[in-house]
Design a protein around this motif. Structure first.
Motif, PDB file in Angstrom:
ATOM      1  N   ASP A   1      20.979 -12.613  33.487  1.00 51.32           N
ATOM      2  CA  ASP A   1      20.992 -13.002  32.080  1.00 51.32           C
ATOM      3  C   ASP A   1      20.656 -11.818  31.175  1.00 51.32           C
ATOM      4  O   ASP A   1      20.013 -10.850  31.596  1.00 51.32           O
ATOM      5  CB  ASP A   1      19.968 -14.114  31.832  1.00 51.32           C
ATOM      6  CG  ASP A   1      20.357 -15.418  32.508  1.00 51.32           C
ATOM      7  OD1 ASP A   1      21.504 -15.868  32.308  1.00 51.32           O
ATOM      8  OD2 ASP A   1      19.515 -15.978  33.232  1.00 51.32           O
ATOM      9  N   ALA A   2      21.062 -11.926  29.920  1.00 50.81           N
ATOM     10  CA  ALA A   2      20.861 -10.856  28.948  1.00 50.81           C
ATOM     11  C   ALA A   2      19.386 -10.573  28.685  1.00 50.81           C
ATOM     12  O   ALA A   2      19.028  -9.457  28.308  1.00 50.81           O
ATOM     13  CB  ALA A   2      21.583 -11.183  27.642  1.00 50.81           C
ATOM     14  N   ASP A   3      18.510 -11.542  28.894  1.00 48.47           N
ATOM     15  CA  ASP A   3      17.093 -11.309  28.621  1.00 48.47           C
ATOM     16  C   ASP A   3      16.292 -10.932  29.872  1.00 48.47           C
ATOM     17  O   ASP A   3      15.089 -10.740  29.805  1.00 48.47           O
ATOM     18  CB  ASP A   3      16.457 -12.511  27.910  1.00 48.47           C
ATOM     19  CG  ASP A   3      16.573 -13.811  28.692  1.00 48.47           C
ATOM     20  OD1 ASP A   3      17.260 -13.849  29.736  1.00 48.47           O
ATOM     21  OD2 ASP A   3      15.983 -14.813  28.252  1.00 48.47           O
ATOM     22  N   TYR A   4      16.944 -10.771  31.024  1.00 48.78           N
ATOM     23  CA  TYR A   4      16.259 -10.359  32.251  1.00 48.78           C
ATOM     24  C   TYR A   4      16.102  -8.849  32.264  1.00 48.78           C
ATOM     25  O   TYR A   4      17.059  -8.111  32.007  1.00 48.78           O
ATOM     26  CB  TYR A   4      17.053 -10.821  33.480  1.00 48.78           C
ATOM     27  CG  TYR A   4      16.454 -10.381  34.795  1.00 48.78           C
ATOM     28  CD1 TYR A   4      15.226 -10.879  35.229  1.00 48.78           C
ATOM     29  CD2 TYR A   4      17.092  -9.449  35.602  1.00 48.78           C
ATOM     30  CE1 TYR A   4      14.666 -10.480  36.425  1.00 48.78           C
ATOM     31  CE2 TYR A   4      16.552  -9.040  36.810  1.00 48.78           C
ATOM     32  CZ  TYR A   4      15.337  -9.552  37.211  1.00 48.78           C
ATOM     33  OH  TYR A   4      14.778  -9.155  38.404  1.00 48.78           O
ATOM     34  N   ARG A   5      14.906  -8.371  32.548  1.00 49.09           N
ATOM     35  CA  ARG A   5      14.645  -6.934  32.562  1.00 49.09           C
ATOM     36  C   ARG A   5      14.146  -6.439  33.918  1.00 49.09           C
ATOM     37  O   ARG A   5      13.770  -5.277  34.056  1.00 49.09           O
ATOM     38  CB  ARG A   5      13.612  -6.558  31.488  1.00 49.09           C
ATOM     39  CG  ARG A   5      14.099  -6.795  30.061  1.00 49.09           C
ATOM     40  CD  ARG A   5      15.263  -5.880  29.704  1.00 49.09           C
ATOM     41  NE  ARG A   5      15.666  -6.037  28.328  1.00 49.09           N
ATOM     42  CZ  ARG A   5      16.594  -6.886  27.909  1.00 49.09           C
ATOM     43  NH1 ARG A   5      17.218  -7.673  28.778  1.00 49.09           N
ATOM     44  NH2 ARG A   5      16.921  -6.972  26.634  1.00 49.09           N
ATOM     45  N   GLY A   6      14.135  -7.299  34.920  1.00 50.64           N
ATOM     46  CA  GLY A   6      13.681  -6.884  36.245  1.00 50.64           C
ATOM     47  C   GLY A   6      14.777  -6.188  37.035  1.00 50.64           C
ATOM     48  O   GLY A   6      15.918  -6.048  36.592  1.00 50.64           O
TER      49      GLY A   6
ATOM     50  N   LEU B   1      21.513  -6.172  28.859  1.00 51.92           N
ATOM     51  CA  LEU B   1      22.799  -6.686  28.386  1.00 51.92           C
ATOM     52  C   LEU B   1      22.674  -7.212  26.961  1.00 51.92           C
ATOM     53  O   LEU B   1      21.631  -7.752  26.590  1.00 51.92           O
ATOM     54  CB  LEU B   1      23.277  -7.830  29.280  1.00 51.92           C
ATOM     55  CG  LEU B   1      23.640  -7.476  30.713  1.00 51.92           C
ATOM     56  CD1 LEU B   1      23.768  -8.746  31.552  1.00 51.92           C
ATOM     57  CD2 LEU B   1      24.929  -6.688  30.740  1.00 51.92           C
ATOM     58  N   PRO B   2      23.724  -7.117  26.176  1.00 46.44           N
ATOM     59  CA  PRO B   2      23.704  -7.755  24.861  1.00 46.44           C
ATOM     60  C   PRO B   2      23.776  -9.276  25.007  1.00 46.44           C
ATOM     61  O   PRO B   2      24.366  -9.785  25.975  1.00 46.44           O
ATOM     62  CB  PRO B   2      24.956  -7.221  24.172  1.00 46.44           C
ATOM     63  CG  PRO B   2      25.722  -6.428  25.158  1.00 46.44           C
ATOM     64  CD  PRO B   2      24.945  -6.353  26.422  1.00 46.44           C
ATOM     65  N   ILE B   3      23.192  -9.990  24.072  1.00 46.14           N
ATOM     66  CA  ILE B   3      23.271 -11.452  24.078  1.00 46.14           C
ATOM     67  C   ILE B   3      24.741 -11.858  24.016  1.00 46.14           C
ATOM     68  O   ILE B   3      25.532 -11.255  23.293  1.00 46.14           O
ATOM     69  CB  ILE B   3      22.474 -12.046  22.900  1.00 46.14           C
ATOM     70  CG1 ILE B   3      20.978 -11.787  23.115  1.00 46.14           C
ATOM     71  CG2 ILE B   3      22.751 -13.547  22.744  1.00 46.14           C
ATOM     72  CD1 ILE B   3      20.104 -12.181  21.947  1.00 46.14           C
ATOM     73  N   GLY B   4      25.104 -12.861  24.809  1.00 45.02           N
ATOM     74  CA  GLY B   4      26.490 -13.311  24.881  1.00 45.02           C
ATOM     75  C   GLY B   4      27.216 -12.755  26.096  1.00 45.02           C
ATOM     76  O   GLY B   4      28.377 -13.060  26.316  1.00 45.02           O
ATOM     77  N   PHE B   5      26.501 -11.926  26.901  1.00 52.66           N
ATOM     78  CA  PHE B   5      27.078 -11.360  28.113  1.00 52.66           C
ATOM     79  C   PHE B   5      26.172 -11.642  29.299  1.00 52.66           C
ATOM     80  O   PHE B   5      24.962 -11.828  29.144  1.00 52.66           O
ATOM     81  CB  PHE B   5      27.280  -9.849  27.972  1.00 52.66           C
ATOM     82  CG  PHE B   5      28.390  -9.493  27.041  1.00 52.66           C
ATOM     83  CD1 PHE B   5      29.667  -9.236  27.518  1.00 52.66           C
ATOM     84  CD2 PHE B   5      28.165  -9.425  25.675  1.00 52.66           C
ATOM     85  CE1 PHE B   5      30.697  -8.931  26.648  1.00 52.66           C
ATOM     86  CE2 PHE B   5      29.186  -9.110  24.802  1.00 52.66           C
ATOM     87  CZ  PHE B   5      30.455  -8.864  25.287  1.00 52.66           C
TER      88      PHE B   5
END
Length: 144
Positions: free
Chosen positions: A82-87, A52-56
């Protein structure tokens, strides 16, 4: 808006069922059926990974039909990706009915809504502005 997605399941990508749908159904990506006994919970994997892009955020919510007809809901509704989760996206399901419920591979178990959000910056003060409601909390505005 475009969102990067990896689909390790054997199911189609989530999609909007109608032009006005806010959510896209998430499907179980499991090797065998899962039976939830009353009040039991489990994490159901989807085989999906997103960027996801930051802010979403992606909000994982119950499907209304499962909740109303079967008593199956998302325990932490809405769950946040969250936008920084990659699992892998997992859905925490709970059985609030009095009957066992079996989840099959490919079954639509939740819906996902992509939502914009803001980041807050705290401004510590000694006093808040006054309102008619004031500190009135749960039930303070009545029921009728």
């Amino acid at each position: 808006m475009q969102i990067k997605i990896i689909n390790k399941s054997e199911h189609p990508l989530p999609h909007y069922e109608t032009i006005a749908s806010a959510g896209m159904d998430l499907r179980a990506s499991i090797t065998g059926a899962i039976t939830l006994k009353p009040l039991e919970r489990t994490i159901v994997k989807t085989g999906l990974y997103i960027e996801l892009p930051i802010g979403f955020e992606a909000q994982v919510r119950p499907r209304s039909g499962l909740a109303a007809k079967q008593g199956i809901t998302v325990l932490n509704a809405p769950g946040t990706v969250d936008a920084d989760y990659r699992g892998e996206i997992g859905v925490i399901l709970v059985n609030l009915s009095n009957e066992d419920f079996t989840i099959e591979n490919g079954e639509r178990v939740a819906q996902m809504v992509i939502a914009k959000h803001e980041r807050a910056e705290w401004m510590e003060v000694k006093e808040l502005s006054k309102t008619d409601r004031g500190a009135g909390g749960f039930g303070s505005t009545g029921t009728k």
